[in-house]
Write a protein that holds these residues in place. Structure first.
Motif, PDB file in Angstrom:
ATOM      1  N   VAL A   7      -7.103 -11.223  -1.466  1.00  0.00           N
ATOM      2  CA  VAL A   7      -6.119 -10.153  -1.675  1.00  0.00           C
ATOM      3  C   VAL A   7      -5.328 -10.004  -0.377  1.00  0.00           C
ATOM      4  N   ILE A   8      -4.015  -9.950  -0.523  1.00  0.00           N
ATOM      5  CA  ILE A   8      -3.163  -9.813   0.659  1.00  0.00           C
ATOM      6  C   ILE A   8      -2.307  -8.555   0.513  1.00  0.00           C
ATOM      7  N   PHE A   9      -2.430  -7.655   1.476  1.00  0.00           N
ATOM      8  CA  PHE A   9      -1.596  -6.450   1.517  1.00  0.00           C
ATOM      9  C   PHE A   9      -0.441  -6.677   2.492  1.00  0.00           C
ATOM     10  N   LEU A  10       0.764  -6.351   2.051  1.00  0.00           N
ATOM     11  CA  LEU A  10       1.926  -6.378   2.945  1.00  0.00           C
ATOM     12  C   LEU A  10       2.331  -4.937   3.201  1.00  0.00           C
ATOM     13  N   ILE A  11       2.286  -4.526   4.454  1.00  0.00           N
ATOM     14  CA  ILE A  11       2.449  -3.091   4.749  1.00  0.00           C
ATOM     15  C   ILE A  11       3.463  -2.901   5.874  1.00  0.00           C
ATOM     16  N   GLY A  12       4.567  -2.231   5.558  1.00  0.00           N
ATOM     17  CA  GLY A  12       5.567  -1.912   6.570  1.00  0.00           C
ATOM     18  C   GLY A  12       5.136  -0.730   7.417  1.00  0.00           C
ATOM     19  N   GLN A  13       5.771  -0.583   8.591  1.00  0.00           N
ATOM     20  CA  GLN A  13       5.348   0.442   9.558  1.00  0.00           C
ATOM     21  C   GLN A  13       5.526   1.868   9.025  1.00  0.00           C
ATOM     22  N   ASN A  14       6.438   2.028   8.049  1.00  0.00           N
ATOM     23  CA  ASN A  14       6.663   3.369   7.480  1.00  0.00           C
ATOM     24  C   ASN A  14       5.464   3.881   6.684  1.00  0.00           C
ATOM     25  N   ALA A  44       0.860  -1.181   0.000  1.00  0.00           N
ATOM     26  CA  ALA A  44       0.000   0.000   0.000  1.00  0.00           C
ATOM     27  C   ALA A  44       0.891   1.224   0.000  1.00  0.00           C
ATOM     28  N   ASN A  45       0.399   2.306  -0.550  1.00  0.00           N
ATOM     29  CA  ASN A  45       1.140   3.562  -0.490  1.00  0.00           C
ATOM     30  C   ASN A  45       1.001   4.195   0.888  1.00  0.00           C
ATOM     31  N   ALA A  46      -0.115   3.898   1.548  1.00  0.00           N
ATOM     32  CA  ALA A  46      -0.306   4.421   2.899  1.00  0.00           C
ATOM     33  C   ALA A  46      -1.446   3.666   3.579  1.00  0.00           C
ATOM     34  N   LEU A  47      -1.349   3.604   4.891  1.00  0.00           N
ATOM     35  CA  LEU A  47      -2.413   3.018   5.719  1.00  0.00           C
ATOM     36  C   LEU A  47      -2.690   3.978   6.868  1.00  0.00           C
ATOM     37  N   ALA A  48      -3.904   4.431   6.974  1.00  0.00           N
ATOM     38  CA  ALA A  48      -4.268   5.330   8.071  1.00  0.00           C
ATOM     39  C   ALA A  48      -4.559   4.531   9.330  1.00  0.00           C
ATOM     40  N   VAL A 102      -4.505  -8.239   5.729  1.00  0.00           N
ATOM     41  CA  VAL A 102      -3.456  -7.223   5.847  1.00  0.00           C
ATOM     42  C   VAL A 102      -2.352  -7.777   6.737  1.00  0.00           C
ATOM     43  N   LEU A 103      -1.136  -7.847   6.204  1.00  0.00           N
ATOM     44  CA  LEU A 103       0.019  -8.238   7.002  1.00  0.00           C
ATOM     45  C   LEU A 103       0.760  -6.970   7.393  1.00  0.00           C
ATOM     46  N   LEU A 104       0.691  -6.624   8.658  1.00  0.00           N
ATOM     47  CA  LEU A 104       1.377  -5.429   9.152  1.00  0.00           C
ATOM     48  C   LEU A 104       2.732  -5.839   9.707  1.00  0.00           C
ATOM     49  N   ILE A 105       3.753  -5.109   9.302  1.00  0.00           N
ATOM     50  CA  ILE A 105       5.120  -5.513   9.625  1.00  0.00           C
ATOM     51  C   ILE A 105       5.833  -4.371  10.347  1.00  0.00           C
ATOM     52  N   ARG A 106       6.437  -4.685  11.486  1.00  0.00           N
ATOM     53  CA  ARG A 106       7.095  -3.660  12.296  1.00  0.00           C
ATOM     54  C   ARG A 106       8.508  -3.363  11.774  1.00  0.00           C
ATOM     55  N   GLU A 107       8.597  -3.158  10.489  1.00  0.00           N
ATOM     56  CA  GLU A 107       9.846  -2.763   9.833  1.00  0.00           C
ATOM     57  C   GLU A 107       9.497  -1.779   8.730  1.00  0.00           C
TER      58      GLU A 107
END
Ligand code: SF4
Length: 198
Positions: free
Chosen positions: A116-123, A87-91, A189-194
């Motif tokens: 659908v699977i989103f991989l989203i880093g903390q940034n 994703a470009n951004a996650l609110a 949504v896979l949220l990743i602390r990196e």
């Protein structure tokens, strides 16, 4: 706190959410979950950084235009069981924002796949929806334009921001916000602390 709030709000909106400390852990988990399936991948620096194409292709049929003949791969990726995107951004409030140039990525996250699977880093996390749109337009999109070396003012400028250009090579042609999983499609949504991706 922003991370935990995002998880809560995503779940309330109907998304499945998994949280990982590292991208490597997320990639290993996905590699176990997805087996013997057809998989499409959208343009994603996160997916590339995690090496998911090489992992998954050993035991799945994977279509990715960053690794294969582009037009054919884009079309094949539209018809797969599973679609991977970042994703470009996650609110924090739970909205997922993506900008696209050709439309294959944003359309695939809306329709045509069992999952659908989103991989989203903390940034990618922002406080508000407005911040998420701002990030998508002024951070992610100029970085993607620079990656593609297109002839646009955001590439020419030393200041990283969007100039809302009308360039023929503009990479931002549409913006999609997911408020929840689309009807008839599971969305995880896979949220990743990196920090990952652009
Ligand atoms: S609209 Fe133009 S200036 Fe703005 S990020 Fe996209 S390509 Fe760059």
């Amino acid at each position: 706190m922003i991370f935990e709030t995002a998880v809560k709000n995503l779940r309330t909106a109907g998304f499945s959410v998994q949280v990982f400390d590292t991208g490597a852990e997320a990639a290993a988990w996905l590699n176990q979950q997805i087996d013997g399936r057809t998989v499409g991948i959208g343009g994603s620096a996160t997916v590339k950084e995690l090496g998911l194409y090489d992992l998954l292709k050993t035991h799945n049929s994977v279509f990715w235009h960053w690794e294969q003949e582009q037009d054919e791969a884009r079309l094949n990726a539209m018809k797969t069981d599973i679609y991977l995107s970042s994703a470009n951004a996650l609110a924090e409030t739970g909205e997922i924002v993506n900008i696209d140039g050709r439309g294959n990525r944003v359309s695939a996250t809306l329709f045509g796949h069992q999952k659908v699977i989103f991989l989203i880093g903390q940034n990618k996390l922002t406080k508000t929806y407005e911040d998420a749109v701002w990030r998508a337009r002024n951070v992610a999109a100029p970085k993607r334009a620079k990656q593609f070396k297109v002839n646009t003012p955001c590439v020419a400028s030393e200041t990283e921001r969007c100039f809302n250009c009308k360039s023929p090579e503009r990479v931002c042609r549409a913006m999609v916000t997911l408020w929840g999983p689309m009807m008839g499609s599971e969305t995880e949504v896979l949220l990743i602390r990196e920090d990952l991706g652009l």
